[in-house]
Design a protein around this motif. Structure first.
Motif, PDB file in Angstrom:
ATOM      1  N   ASP A   1     -10.011  -1.546   9.918  1.00  0.00           N
ATOM      2  CA  ASP A   1      -8.820  -2.087  10.580  1.00  0.00           C
ATOM      3  C   ASP A   1      -8.839  -3.586  10.815  1.00  0.00           C
ATOM      4  OD1 ASP A   1      -7.852   0.544  10.796  1.00  0.00           O
ATOM      5  OD2 ASP A   1      -8.921   0.855  12.687  1.00  0.00           O
ATOM      6  N   GLU A   2      -9.943  -4.249  10.565  1.00  0.00           N
ATOM      7  CA  GLU A   2     -10.043  -5.679  10.866  1.00  0.00           C
ATOM      8  C   GLU A   2     -10.462  -6.496   9.647  1.00  0.00           C
ATOM      9  OE1 GLU A   2     -11.252  -4.994  15.573  1.00  0.00           O
ATOM     10  OE2 GLU A   2     -12.763  -5.727  14.166  1.00  0.00           O
ATOM     11  N   MET A   3     -10.046  -6.048   8.465  1.00  0.00           N
ATOM     12  CA  MET A   3     -10.367  -6.779   7.239  1.00  0.00           C
ATOM     13  C   MET A   3      -9.808  -8.195   7.260  1.00  0.00           C
ATOM     14  SD  MET A   3      -9.866  -3.808   4.380  1.00  0.00           S
ATOM     15  CE  MET A   3      -8.903  -2.720   5.423  1.00  0.00           C
ATOM     16  N   ASP A   4      -8.701  -8.399   7.983  1.00  0.00           N
ATOM     17  CA  ASP A   4      -8.109  -9.728   8.051  1.00  0.00           C
ATOM     18  C   ASP A   4      -8.971 -10.706   8.852  1.00  0.00           C
ATOM     19  OD1 ASP A   4      -7.421  -8.018  10.243  1.00  0.00           O
ATOM     20  OD2 ASP A   4      -6.012  -9.525  10.923  1.00  0.00           O
ATOM     21  N   ILE A   5      -9.950 -10.192   9.584  1.00  0.00           N
ATOM     22  CA  ILE A   5     -10.837 -11.058  10.358  1.00  0.00           C
ATOM     23  C   ILE A   5     -12.039 -11.502   9.532  1.00  0.00           C
ATOM     24  CG2 ILE A   5     -12.352 -11.154  12.392  1.00  0.00           C
ATOM     25  CD1 ILE A   5     -10.441  -9.267  13.799  1.00  0.00           C
ATOM     26  N   TRP A   6     -12.571 -10.605   8.679  1.00  0.00           N
ATOM     27  CA  TRP A   6     -13.816 -10.941   7.974  1.00  0.00           C
ATOM     28  C   TRP A   6     -13.674 -11.009   6.452  1.00  0.00           C
ATOM     29  CZ3 TRP A   6     -15.580  -7.318   4.490  1.00  0.00           C
ATOM     30  CH2 TRP A   6     -15.089  -6.012   4.630  1.00  0.00           C
ATOM     31  N   TRP A   7     -12.577 -10.456   5.873  1.00  0.00           N
ATOM     32  CA  TRP A   7     -12.467 -10.403   4.410  1.00  0.00           C
ATOM     33  C   TRP A   7     -11.359 -11.339   3.913  1.00  0.00           C
ATOM     34  CZ3 TRP A   7     -12.022  -5.192   1.243  1.00  0.00           C
ATOM     35  CH2 TRP A   7     -12.274  -5.452  -0.112  1.00  0.00           C
ATOM     36  N   SER A   8     -10.114 -11.030   4.205  1.00  0.00           N
ATOM     37  CA  SER A   8      -8.991 -11.873   3.780  1.00  0.00           C
ATOM     38  C   SER A   8      -7.901 -11.831   4.842  1.00  0.00           C
ATOM     39  CB  SER A   8      -8.423 -11.393   2.444  1.00  0.00           C
ATOM     40  OG  SER A   8      -7.234 -12.116   2.121  1.00  0.00           O
ATOM     41  N   LYS A   9      -7.285 -12.963   5.070  1.00  0.00           N
ATOM     42  CA  LYS A   9      -6.188 -13.028   6.039  1.00  0.00           C
ATOM     43  C   LYS A   9      -4.949 -12.283   5.544  1.00  0.00           C
ATOM     44  CE  LYS A   9      -7.858 -15.651   9.371  1.00  0.00           C
ATOM     45  NZ  LYS A   9      -7.957 -15.149  10.760  1.00  0.00           N
ATOM     46  N   ARG A  10      -4.892 -11.972   4.257  1.00  0.00           N
ATOM     47  CA  ARG A  10      -3.707 -11.331   3.682  1.00  0.00           C
ATOM     48  C   ARG A  10      -4.046  -9.894   3.299  1.00  0.00           C
ATOM     49  NH1 ARG A  10      -2.546 -14.551  -1.221  1.00  0.00           N
ATOM     50  NH2 ARG A  10      -0.650 -13.290  -1.329  1.00  0.00           N
ATOM     51  N   VAL A  11      -3.715  -8.979   4.176  1.00  0.00           N
ATOM     52  CA  VAL A  11      -4.021  -7.563   3.995  1.00  0.00           C
ATOM     53  C   VAL A  11      -2.754  -6.749   4.225  1.00  0.00           C
ATOM     54  CG1 VAL A  11      -5.375  -5.609   4.836  1.00  0.00           C
ATOM     55  CG2 VAL A  11      -6.412  -7.879   4.713  1.00  0.00           C
ATOM     56  N   ASP A  12      -2.413  -5.897   3.273  1.00  0.00           N
ATOM     57  CA  ASP A  12      -1.283  -4.974   3.423  1.00  0.00           C
ATOM     58  C   ASP A  12      -1.845  -3.556   3.547  1.00  0.00           C
ATOM     59  OD1 ASP A  12       0.554  -7.049   3.073  1.00  0.00           O
ATOM     60  OD2 ASP A  12       0.535  -6.790   0.893  1.00  0.00           O
ATOM     61  N   ARG A  13      -1.528  -2.894   4.653  1.00  0.00           N
ATOM     62  CA  ARG A  13      -2.044  -1.551   4.906  1.00  0.00           C
ATOM     63  C   ARG A  13      -0.984  -0.503   4.629  1.00  0.00           C
ATOM     64  NH1 ARG A  13      -4.265  -4.970   8.597  1.00  0.00           N
ATOM     65  NH2 ARG A  13      -6.541  -4.870   8.890  1.00  0.00           N
ATOM     66  N   SER A  14      -1.441   0.670   4.159  1.00  0.00           N
ATOM     67  CA  SER A  14      -0.566   1.823   3.992  1.00  0.00           C
ATOM     68  C   SER A  14      -1.161   2.968   4.807  1.00  0.00           C
ATOM     69  CB  SER A  14      -0.454   2.214   2.519  1.00  0.00           C
ATOM     70  OG  SER A  14      -1.724   2.570   1.999  1.00  0.00           O
ATOM     71  N   ASP A  15      -0.555   4.137   4.729  1.00  0.00           N
ATOM     72  CA  ASP A  15      -1.046   5.265   5.522  1.00  0.00           C
ATOM     73  C   ASP A  15      -2.477   5.636   5.161  1.00  0.00           C
ATOM     74  OD1 ASP A  15       1.325   5.427   6.862  1.00  0.00           O
ATOM     75  OD2 ASP A  15       2.154   7.031   5.587  1.00  0.00           O
ATOM     76  N   ASN A  16      -2.826   5.511   3.888  1.00  0.00           N
ATOM     77  CA  ASN A  16      -4.157   5.939   3.483  1.00  0.00           C
ATOM     78  C   ASN A  16      -4.772   4.980   2.472  1.00  0.00           C
ATOM     79  OD1 ASN A  16      -6.322   7.829   3.707  1.00  0.00           O
ATOM     80  ND2 ASN A  16      -5.782   8.652   1.696  1.00  0.00           N
ATOM     81  N   GLY A  17      -4.608   3.686   2.737  1.00  0.00           N
ATOM     82  CA  GLY A  17      -5.169   2.723   1.812  1.00  0.00           C
ATOM     83  C   GLY A  17      -4.883   1.304   2.243  1.00  0.00           C
TER      84      GLY A  17
END
Length: 281
Positions: free
Chosen positions: A162-178
């Motif tokens: 849930d926090e990929m935008d903090i440590w991986w990339s600021k641009r993250v699009d989430r879906s229900d299962n991905g």
């Protein structure tokens, strides 16, 4: 000595000599279990330490060694208050690899100590699971690395999912299962393919990784991320294996350096109260 024994068997896609190195070499032991002060040797005392802060975790003496087929330890941990048990390792050839059997004997039998036996059983199960992942990655050459952090497994899972935008990339699009993660003009999309004791599986269904001198921008498609999160005293041990990211991919070197930055450095920093380094483009 009592009759209470924990027994485990695992099949590993590696030769007995490779598995033996994982059981005796400090650098390899650190990757799946705990780092040792020195290579294990027959008749010598050993100490295994917490990989994060260096505290003593397990200790004893190597009673017998017959490389690469058998080893026996005296073994204790802090909660056993100095009482010694034994750990025996048996390595046997199996089609395509090695069958490794572990027997931890002489454990306390009282009802009051049953919680300790349960904790040891759970620990061995997790550690041998780590060893299986590493042996499989070694066999294929896939990227695999482990970090130790002062955060609970629950906190680590939240950070990873849930926090990929903090440590991986600021641009993250989430879906229900991905999730789809963007880097400049590149992106990679994962389906969360389920979880079991073998880890949390993310399947890469789509990729457009624009990398200099790499002609096929879709190389990641069909590969998988497998996350193992194991409790450690005072924190967690996290192993990431990128199945399919090996020397067969033209992006191997670049993408390995990427994981070294984002997983081994940035995620570790985020879960250690330090400053992470996500991609900002």
């Amino acid at each position: 000595m009592t009759d209470t024994t924990i027994s485990k068997s695992v099949f590993l896609p590696a030769t007995r000599m490779v598995v033996w190195q994982y059981l005796t070499d400090p650098a390899k032991m650190e990757r799946w279990f705990h780092p040792a002060d020195a290579p294990l040797a027959e008749g010598q005392d050993y100490t295994l330490r917490n990989g994060r802060d260096g505290d003593r975790m397990c200790w004893g003496k190597v009673i017998e060694m017959r490389a690469p087929e058998y080893m026996k330890w005296d073994f204790t941990v802090g909660p056993m208050e100095g009482a010694m048990s034994t750990v025996e390792w048996h390595l046997a050839d199996a089609p395509g690899g090695t069958r490794l059997t572990m027997a931890h004997a002489g454990l306390p039998e009282t009802a009051e100590a049953f919680g300790l036996v349960l904790a040891l059983d759970k620990g061995w199960h997790a550690f041998l699971g780590n060893l299986h992942v590493l042996a499989e990655a070694d066999a294929t050459g896939d990227y695999s690395a482990t970090i130790t952090v002062p955060a609970t497994p629950e906190t680590a899972k939240v950070a990873i999912f849930d926090e990929m935008d903090i440590w991986w990339s600021k641009r993250v699009d989430r879906s229900d299962n991905g999730v789809t993660v963007h880097f400049g003009g590149s992106h990679v999309s994962f389906d969360f393919a389920g979880d079991d004791d073998g880890g949390y599986h993310w399947h890469c269904r789509d990729a457009n990784m624009l990398i200099e001198d790499v002609d096929d921008a879709t190389e990641w498609a069909g590969t998988s991320l497998i996350w193992h999160i194991r409790p450690e005293p005072g924190g967690s041990r996290i192993t990431l294996t990128h199945q399919g990211l090996n020397a067969d991919l033209a992006c191997h070197d670049v993408c390995t350096r990427g994981w070294q930055k984002y997983f081994e450095t940035s995620l570790r920093a985020h879960l250690s109260g330090e400053t992470p380094m996500p991609e900002t483009r």
